[in-house]
Design an enzyme around this catalytic site. Structure first.
Site, mmCIF file in Angstrom:
data_model
loop_
_atom_site.group_PDB
_atom_site.id
_atom_site.type_symbol
_atom_site.label_atom_id
_atom_site.label_comp_id
_atom_site.label_asym_id
_atom_site.label_seq_id
_atom_site.Cartn_x
_atom_site.Cartn_y
_atom_site.Cartn_z
ATOM 1 N N GLN A 58 -19.945 -20.443 56.963
ATOM 2 C CA GLN A 58 -18.760 -21.160 57.466
ATOM 3 C C GLN A 58 -18.182 -22.106 56.412
ATOM 4 O O GLN A 58 -17.057 -22.579 56.562
ATOM 5 C CB GLN A 58 -19.118 -21.980 58.711
ATOM 6 C CG GLN A 58 -19.352 -21.137 59.949
ATOM 7 C CD GLN A 58 -19.619 -22.023 61.144
ATOM 8 O OE1 GLN A 58 -20.747 -22.456 61.357
ATOM 9 N NE2 GLN A 58 -18.592 -22.324 61.915
ATOM 10 N N HIS A 142 -26.205 -18.833 68.113
ATOM 11 C CA HIS A 142 -24.825 -18.785 67.605
ATOM 12 C C HIS A 142 -24.830 -18.853 66.069
ATOM 13 O O HIS A 142 -24.128 -18.079 65.407
ATOM 14 C CB HIS A 142 -24.047 -19.952 68.230
ATOM 15 C CG HIS A 142 -22.643 -20.129 67.757
ATOM 16 N ND1 HIS A 142 -21.553 -20.006 68.591
ATOM 17 C CD2 HIS A 142 -22.134 -20.460 66.532
ATOM 18 C CE1 HIS A 142 -20.444 -20.227 67.893
ATOM 19 N NE2 HIS A 142 -20.770 -20.519 66.650
ATOM 20 N N HIS A 146 -23.931 -16.090 62.955
ATOM 21 C CA HIS A 146 -23.051 -16.328 61.799
ATOM 22 C C HIS A 146 -23.659 -15.719 60.535
ATOM 23 O O HIS A 146 -22.966 -15.090 59.732
ATOM 24 C CB HIS A 146 -22.863 -17.827 61.549
ATOM 25 C CG HIS A 146 -21.709 -18.441 62.292
ATOM 26 N ND1 HIS A 146 -20.412 -17.994 62.158
ATOM 27 C CD2 HIS A 146 -21.659 -19.487 63.150
ATOM 28 C CE1 HIS A 146 -19.607 -18.742 62.921
ATOM 29 N NE2 HIS A 146 -20.342 -19.650 63.541
HETATM 30 ZN ZN ZN Z 1 -19.696 -21.024 64.889
#
Ligand code: ZN
Length: 202
Positions: A58, A142, A146
Site C-alpha cells: 500500500q 485483510h 494485500h
Molecule cells: Zn487495505
C-alpha cells in the site's frame, strides 16, 4: 541505488487501482536500517490516516510485511510489525463492514474467519504467534490479502459489488488523471522499481 532513485525517502499511501496493490510479495529475507525506517513511516502513516493496519504494497513496497494496531478496538495504540505472516489456523466465520486506506470512502461487508492464529517475525527476527479475534483477526486477514495482491472489494457479494461500483469508477478516473499528469509512473517504471527493491531484500 540511492534512496532518491528508489523513492523510499517519503512513503505515501497508494490508491486503487494502482498496480502495486496487485503485487504478490515474496518473503522478506533482509532487515536493515533503511527497512526499519520505512516500517516506522508506515506506522506513522497508519495512525495519521486513522487506519488499523497497513500493508507494505500500500506504500509501494514489495515486501511481505504489514503493520497493525492491536488495540484498535479500544482506541489505544499498540503497533506490531508482522513480517512474512502466515495464517496457521482459522476458526468460525464472521461478517462485518470493512474499509481500506487505498479505497477511501468505500465500505462494504466482508465474510472472514472469526479467529485466526498467525505466525510472523518481528523486526528483530523473533518468531511470534498471534491468537487474534474480532477486529484484529479481521485486520490481519485483510492485510495478508494485500500481500497476495487481493483487495477487500474482491471478496464482496454481487449486491455489494454493485453498491460500490460507482465509487470504484471514480477512483479509476482519478488514477487515469494522475497518469495523464505524470504524477503516477507507467507500469514498466513501477515494475522496474519494485524489482529493484525486491532484489535488495528478498
Ligand atoms: Zn487495505
Amino acid at each position: 541505488m540511492s534512496e532518491q532513485s528508489t523513492g523510499v525517502a517519503s512513503l505515501h499511501i497508494l490508491k486503487y487501482p494502482h498496480p502495486t496493490l496487485r503485487h504478490v510479495s515474496k518473503p522478506l529475507r533482509r532487515v536493515d536500517a533503511e527497512l526499519r525506517s520505512m516500517v516506522r513511516q508506515m506506522i506513522d502513516l497508519m495512525y495519521e490516516q486513522d487506519g488499523v493496519g497497513l500493508a507494505a504494497n500500500q506504500v509501494d513496497l514489495p515486501y511481505r510485511l504489514f503493520v497493525m494496531n492491536l488495540q484498535a478496538d479500544s482506541g489505544e495504540r499498540e503497533e506490531h510489525v508482522l513480517i512474512n505472516p502466515v495464517i496457521v489456523r482459522r476458526k468460525g466465520s464472521a461478517e462485518d463492514r470493512e474499509g481500506c486506506l487505498s479505497l477511501p470512502g468505500i465500505y462494504a461487508p466482508v465474510i472472514r474467519s472469526e479467529t485466526v492464529e498467525v505466525n510472523a517475525f518481528d523486526l528483530s527476527g523473533q518468531e511470534l504467534t498471534y491468537q487474534l479475534e474480532g477486529l484484529a483477526a479481521r485486520t490481519a486477514q485483510h492485510e495478508i490479502d494485500h500481500l497476495d495482491g487481493v483487495l477487500f472489494i474482491d471478496r464482496l457479494s454481487p449486491a455489494s459489488k454493485l453498491a460500490v461500483k460507482e465509487a470504484l469508477e471514480e477512483l479509476e478516473l482519478e488514477f487515469q488523471g494522475g497518469r495523464r499528469r505524470g504524477v503516477i509512473p507507467d507500469d514498466t517504471l513501477i515494475s522496474a522499481r519494485l524489482a529493484e527493491l525486491e532484489a535488495a531484500r528478498t
